[in-house]
Enzyme design. Structure first.
Site, PDB file in Angstrom:
ATOM      1  N   GLU A 187      -5.478  12.035  -1.418  1.00  0.00           N
ATOM      2  CA  GLU A 187      -5.026  13.350  -0.941  1.00  0.00           C
ATOM      3  C   GLU A 187      -5.708  13.814   0.342  1.00  0.00           C
ATOM      4  O   GLU A 187      -5.114  14.554   1.140  1.00  0.00           O
ATOM      5  CB  GLU A 187      -5.233  14.394  -2.043  1.00  0.00           C
ATOM      6  N   ALA A 235       3.123  11.680  -4.620  1.00  0.00           N
ATOM      7  CA  ALA A 235       4.040  12.807  -4.486  1.00  0.00           C
ATOM      8  C   ALA A 235       5.363  12.358  -3.884  1.00  0.00           C
ATOM      9  O   ALA A 235       5.454  11.323  -3.221  1.00  0.00           O
ATOM     10  CB  ALA A 235       3.411  13.888  -3.621  1.00  0.00           C
TER      11      ALA A 235
END
Length: 694
Positions: A128, A66
């Site tokens: 994550e 990200a």
């Protein structure tokens, strides 16, 4: 002004199209990259002359994950699942050419391709859970279709990062090639469309899957993302692939807004801010290939091990040859456990120890680049060492002290080169603990500070820069934390009740258990040192002094706040309860009960208040540095983000009210900081505050 180059470009190799992401430095999944990928897939879908597609990140890259600049912003279309769906839905095979870090959403993009070819330096992982969330673009559904559920659970829940060889063995990479782009172009000539969404989840061993789930949940330590990851991965066999995506996405969106995810995102950004130090812009680190450690006790041996692990040459100096050899034996012993567990090989240990030179010859220090003093925490001892270092260490070498409380400026002024002196406060065990408190003295040169930060990076520590004061950032706050825990005990809470409340909050150990483990005599010596300057209006609890005077110094003597058997097992000690009761009677204190929530609020708030004082004084550069110090050095739960973040989440008006109550209980030294008062009244936060004259 020239327009910025497009983050995603198309070029042709005959009938094969190459889609290249070029968004320096690591190709994060920014809005521009996501948009470019969706548009590229639409263009290629409409072009009948294209028979296959290669997705490349360019030399040394693929997609690192990200875009951190967008992490705290509202989500913006196109969303990552739409990007992956566009890639997977293309009616032509797509081959990922991976030449670098491919993490989180980057790996989800790669899993949307029909094949993956990596270079030997490729790194792959769904990371994550480190941010309190789960993969949200199909990672929990596509990964099990390659590796099975039992293997997918630890890969996701432990956020493992795989090297190319291991990823290939698991099937995440179809091939490993020195030039993955060239290999992908060759592969494209015969590639077939084979989306993972069309594959079934392989039947696995039910017992192995249950064992993987049990192990993940046991290691979750209160993190909701782990339980959700296990749930959606295990459900990958249930219903359709679309059903699995829907379950995953719902869990991802809920977790993203959780307090735990916000705390972990806060720490993620804090780590990246910590190295930004005013006044050292453009300063180049001095060389530090050879380092000396003065003192080969527990701390010195741990520091030496950390340096050896990073590939540095280490001279270990002690008072005589016997002590130096004993220190070398101590360093060698630190490798016993990792050697037994297989984390290092015998050859690796031998190579590291070959770079260790134990000696009592101070003249051997004449050629080293950096010296770290790790002697006993006594000013006279350190003064003697630094006077000697000043005469034998070459000009330009960095002189560092591992002091945890003492005045760094006073130490520096014992030398003829105070600009070369810096504090490097390691935390025990120094070879394992992540935090390194870098103390900047009044005269520390910018390049010396840059050297300290460079060393921290080299040895894998999290640096936090502190100004010079008694206890610096961490121990100064910890002293207030401990003092108020003692007030709670004197006022009616049992030590085990305080510890249980802290452990319920997320600390691995309560403060009194930690004190016993460290040794009560350490804090006792510090209190005696400070006695002459202690404000008479500060409340002083004598209970820990009485324990020390009775020879009850903690685990090492078999008793302290608790009793310990020969195996070190802790139990309640009625003698402690009797001593506490006697002190209450002597002082006329009628004990009252405290709930776990009251204990937690009091101790978190007094920590945040002392942190606010450090911000006012410039001891800490930013609130997030304080949070990093406490999470990495003092066991503050990561899922709470640190004391300053926790205070912001609590609301500073509520924190101020709690600190005012703590002030009434503790007297001088516990007053609310002016910064806390101002922010509570103005609706501000510690996170947003910056010292204007820093």
């Amino acid at each position: 002004m020239n327009a910025a180059p497009a983050p995603v470009t198309l070029r042709r190799h005959g009938s094969v199209a190459v889609v290249e992401i070029a968004y320096a430095p690591v190709n994060p999944l920014s809005k521009g990259v996501r948009t470019g990928l969706v548009e590229a897939m639409a263009t290629l879908k409409a072009d009948p002359t294209v028979t296959a597609v290669v997705l490349s990140g360019g030399p040394g890259r693929f997609i690192a994950g990200a875009d951190i600049r967008e992490m705290n912003a509202p989500p913006d279309e196109p969303f990552l699942p739409d990007v992956v769906a566009a890639i997977e839905g293309l009616d032509k095979p797509v081959i990922a050419a991976i030449d670098g870090a491919t993490l989180g959403g980057g790996l989800e993009v790669a899993l949307g391709c029909d094949a993956r070819i990596g270079s030997p330096k490729a790194l792959l992982g769904l990371t994550e859970t480190r941010l309190g969330i789960i993969p949200g673009a199909g990672g929990t559904q596509r990964l099990p279709r390659i590796v099975g559920i039992a293997a997918a659970i630890p890969l996701v829940c432990e956020a493992r990062i795989l090297k190319a060889k291991e990823a290939h063995a698991l099937g995440l990479l179809d091939a490993v090639a020195d030039d993955p782009l060239a290999a992908a172009l060759d592969f494209a000539a015969t590639a077939q469309k084979r989306p993972l969404s069309a594959l079934p989840v392989p039947e696995g061993d039910a017992a192995a899957e249950q064992a993987a789930a049990d192990a993940a949940l046991k290691g979750a330590k209160g993190q909701p993302a782990i339980g959700e990851a296990v749930r959606v991965i295990r459900a990958a066999r249930e219903g359709t692939f679309a059903d699995g995506l829907a379950r995953e996405r719902a869990a991802f969106l809920a977790l993203r807004e959780s307090s735990e995810a916000k705390a972990l995102r806060h720490l993620f950004f804090a780590e990246r801010e910590a190295g930004k130090v005013p006044g050292i812009e453009g300063a180049a680190a001095r060389p530090f290939a050879s380092v000396a450690v003065i003192g080969a006790g527990t701390m010195g041996a741990g520091i030496a091990s950390a340096l050896l692990d990073a590939g540095l040459n280490v001279t270990l100096v002690e008072r005589d040859e016997d002590a130096a050899q004993a220190g070398a034996t101590r360093v060698r012993g630190l490798y016993d456990r990792p050697l037994k567990s297989g984390r290092v090989s015998a050859a690796q240990v031998d190579e590291r120890l070959a770079r260790l030179v134990p000696t009592a010859d101070w003249d051997s220090l004449s050629a080293v680049d950096l010296v770290i003093e790790a002697a006993f925490e006594d000013m006279d001892v350190k003064a003697d060492i630094f006077r000697r270092l000043d005469t034998v260490v070459r000009p330009g070498a960095v002189l560092a002290s591992n002091t945890s409380y003492l005045d760094l400026d006073a130490i520096a002024d014992l030398t003829s080169r105070p600009e070369d002196v810096v504090g490097l406060h390691f935390f025990a065990p120094a070879n394992l603990m992540k935090l390194l408190e870098v103390v900047r003295g009044a005269k520390t040169a910018p390049d010396v500070l840059a050297t300290a930060l460079g060393l921290a990076k080299k040895i894998g520590k999290q640096p936090v820069v502190a100004g010079n004061c008694d206890g610096f950032i961490g121990n100064r706050i910890y002293a207030v934390y401990r003092r108020h825990a003692e007030y709670l005990v004197e006022d009616g809470a049992a030590p085990e009740e305080v510890d249980a409340a802290l452990e319920s909050y997320g600390f691995a150990m309560g403060i009194f258990a930690v004190s016993d483990m460290s040794g009560l005599d350490i804090a006792f010596a510090m209190r005696k040192r400070r006695a002459a300057t202690r404000d008479p209006n500060e409340r002083y609890v004598t209970i820990p002094d009485l324990l020390c005077e009775a020879g009850r110094l903690g685990r090492k003597t078999g008793s302290g706040w608790y009793a310990y058997d020969t195996a070190g097992k802790k139990s309640l000690d009625p003698r402690t309860a009797d001593l506490i009761a006697a002190v209450r009677t002597e002082r006329g204190i009628a004990p009252r009960a405290f709930t776990p929530g009251e204990i937690q609020r009091r101790l978190v708030c007094v920590m945040a208040n002392e942190g606010a004082k450090e911000l006012e004084e410039g001891i800490a550069l930013r609130a997030s540095d304080i949070d990093l110090a406490f999470v990495n050095g003092y066991g503050f739960p990561r899922l709470k983000g640190g004391p300053m973040f926790a205070a912001d989440q609590m609301g500073l008006p509520a924190v101020l009210a709690e600190v005012e109550a703590a002030h009434a209980a503790g007297g001088a030294g516990s007053a609310p900081s002016q910064l806390l008062i101002d922010l509570a009244r103005s609706g501000g936060s510690f996170a947003a505050w910056r010292k204007t004259n820093a």
